[in-house]
Design a protein around this motif. Sequence first.
Motif, mmCIF file in Angstrom:
data_model
loop_
_atom_site.group_PDB
_atom_site.id
_atom_site.type_symbol
_atom_site.label_atom_id
_atom_site.label_comp_id
_atom_site.label_asym_id
_atom_site.label_seq_id
_atom_site.Cartn_x
_atom_site.Cartn_y
_atom_site.Cartn_z
ATOM 1 N N GLN A 134 84.338 3.171 67.957
ATOM 2 C CA GLN A 134 85.802 3.101 67.932
ATOM 3 C C GLN A 134 86.423 4.432 68.361
ATOM 4 O OE1 GLN A 134 87.399 0.980 64.290
ATOM 5 N NE2 GLN A 134 85.222 0.874 63.806
ATOM 6 N N GLN A 135 85.879 5.523 67.842
ATOM 7 C CA GLN A 135 86.406 6.840 68.201
ATOM 8 C C GLN A 135 86.199 7.119 69.688
ATOM 9 O OE1 GLN A 135 83.999 8.706 65.290
ATOM 10 N NE2 GLN A 135 85.540 8.604 63.670
ATOM 11 N N ALA A 136 85.054 6.692 70.229
ATOM 12 C CA ALA A 136 84.773 6.899 71.647
ATOM 13 C C ALA A 136 85.756 6.125 72.514
ATOM 14 C CB ALA A 136 83.335 6.476 71.972
ATOM 15 N N SER A 137 86.085 4.896 72.114
ATOM 16 C CA SER A 137 87.023 4.096 72.884
ATOM 17 C C SER A 137 88.438 4.662 72.804
ATOM 18 C CB SER A 137 87.012 2.644 72.392
ATOM 19 O OG SER A 137 87.827 1.828 73.210
ATOM 20 N N ILE A 138 88.816 5.162 71.636
ATOM 21 C CA ILE A 138 90.145 5.779 71.491
ATOM 22 C C ILE A 138 90.249 6.985 72.422
ATOM 23 C CG2 ILE A 138 91.657 7.047 69.920
ATOM 24 C CD1 ILE A 138 90.681 5.213 67.676
ATOM 25 N N LEU A 139 89.208 7.822 72.448
ATOM 26 C CA LEU A 139 89.217 8.979 73.340
ATOM 27 C C LEU A 139 89.222 8.553 74.804
ATOM 28 C CD1 LEU A 139 88.671 10.674 70.760
ATOM 29 C CD2 LEU A 139 87.125 12.056 72.134
ATOM 30 N N GLY A 140 88.474 7.484 75.117
ATOM 31 C CA GLY A 140 88.459 6.979 76.483
ATOM 32 C C GLY A 140 89.844 6.527 76.930
ATOM 33 N N ASN A 141 90.566 5.863 76.034
ATOM 34 C CA ASN A 141 91.918 5.428 76.357
ATOM 35 C C ASN A 141 92.875 6.607 76.470
ATOM 36 O OD1 ASN A 141 92.515 2.279 76.303
ATOM 37 N ND2 ASN A 141 90.838 2.659 74.862
ATOM 38 N N MET A 142 92.664 7.629 75.644
ATOM 39 C CA MET A 142 93.490 8.830 75.751
ATOM 40 C C MET A 142 93.267 9.526 77.083
ATOM 41 S SD MET A 142 93.147 10.399 71.889
ATOM 42 C CE MET A 142 94.169 11.838 72.244
ATOM 43 N N GLU A 143 92.008 9.575 77.503
ATOM 44 C CA GLU A 143 91.692 10.218 78.782
ATOM 45 C C GLU A 143 92.306 9.436 79.943
ATOM 46 O OE1 GLU A 143 87.824 12.468 80.368
ATOM 47 O OE2 GLU A 143 87.495 10.318 80.080
ATOM 48 N N LYS A 144 92.279 8.123 79.871
ATOM 49 C CA LYS A 144 92.848 7.300 80.931
ATOM 50 C C LYS A 144 94.352 7.526 81.057
ATOM 51 C CE LYS A 144 92.955 2.638 82.792
ATOM 52 N NZ LYS A 144 92.472 1.252 82.681
ATOM 53 N N LEU A 145 95.003 7.826 79.927
ATOM 54 C CA LEU A 145 96.442 8.082 79.938
ATOM 55 C C LEU A 145 96.769 9.551 80.211
ATOM 56 C CD1 LEU A 145 97.421 5.925 76.820
ATOM 57 C CD2 LEU A 145 97.914 5.392 79.217
ATOM 58 N N HIS A 146 95.733 10.351 80.508
ATOM 59 C CA HIS A 146 95.884 11.786 80.805
ATOM 60 C C HIS A 146 96.488 12.559 79.631
ATOM 61 C CE1 HIS A 146 94.970 10.616 84.911
ATOM 62 N NE2 HIS A 146 95.997 9.772 84.897
ATOM 63 N N LEU A 147 96.091 12.159 78.419
ATOM 64 C CA LEU A 147 96.602 12.832 77.226
ATOM 65 C C LEU A 147 95.656 13.918 76.728
ATOM 66 C CD1 LEU A 147 98.018 9.769 75.242
ATOM 67 C CD2 LEU A 147 99.273 11.433 76.630
#
Length: 442
Positions: A134-147
């Motif tokens: 779950q934490q990996a996916s949250i970070l992956g989504n953050m990276e995709k949004l350039h956050l």
Amino acid sequence: MVPAPGRRFCGEHGQQEEENGRKRIPCPLDPKHTVYEDQLQKHLKKCNSREKPKPVYFVQDINAGLKDVAEIPEKQVPLSSLSKEELENLITKLKKASNGLEFHLKEQILSHQALQEALNDPKNGESAFKHLKQQASILGNMEKLHLLGPGRCFIEFGAGRGKLSHWVDVALQNVENVQFLLVERATTRFKVDGKHQRRDSIFERLQVDIQHLCLSKVPILEKKKLPVVGIGKHLCGAATDLALRCLVESYTTCCDAENEPAPKRSRTDETEVASNNPADNESGKADCKPVAGIVIALCCHHKCDWTHYVGREFFKSVGLGPVEFHYFQRMSSWATCGMRETTTKGSASEESEEQTNHTEEHEQTFSKMQSGPDTLQGILTVEERKEIGCLCKRLIDHGRIEYLQQRGYKAVLQYYIEAAVSLENVLLTAVPSPSLIPEPTT
């Protein structure tokens, strides 16, 4: 407990013993311990249970929302006390309000390199592995949004041990000028944020209820004024609404108020300046956006509260009010009927320490909800309850999406993890709307 030498009673029952006429009484601040009656005033000044001074960022109910007491519904009867006709009427209202809304969420199950080593570590048990995914996916989504980048302040709401912030920090190990604020109202054991030795990132805990948190008064934000990114993993019910209001309403309003308006100009001057430099005007608006993004894994819709809910205007626009909201948030727990089976299986296996805090609390809640009277067994099948429960969740979440959209954010709901990993598998993401970002000039 063993009595002290020369004493008849132990410390637990010391109030029953009088020493030279001195009497021990329960402490009025915390009756779990006692104090000599003649030393009460002295004790009250240093008792660990005394009310602590409020931090500078504490502002009573700044993010609470509803102020009109007349609009708050009276105590409602449980679902099990409703007649079949009343229940059918509620379900009809639910489906009518949901008609035309897009509730089919996109799957956005991602991962991040920062967690690959931990994910491949065989020492991590099944429970720890689920948290890591779950934490990996949250970070992956953050990276995709350039956050994930420099010059940011990451605010983790409902931080607990601070694991999510920990992994964000690992992902940004070569990035400078990064701050972390971990918001948690309870005292937490086994915190991981205190173990960070890297000098480039700053970790600070704010022990305060989100309801009373004024971000603009947090010293570290006052000093550097970095764009903030709000994050959270399984932020329970009303806490999500409090966090959203804290970020996009209270904090943004305070930041806007600090920017003094430009000196008044004549209408001719304003037209001339606007025509000469439109890109600068738009750029100024975008640069002032204090919230760079929001990424929150949603959870526990049955703990939502009409008083704090940010989507009240949406509910009213579809003909619903506090009474319907009360029942819909109760019915939302039906979407997790499968959690009871998961809990039973999990209790027989050896658990990792990661589960001892947050996951157990959620699973116990789900178990109680499913075994309680609101399940209406015999009236609706399990599959029907799941379908209605999911509809209630999405309707509540849609109100949050509209709230963010009305305030200039592009907000999206998506599945960020498989249901087999967590039944609470929806992620809310929001970034400033592209219309607020200036087009590059040539």
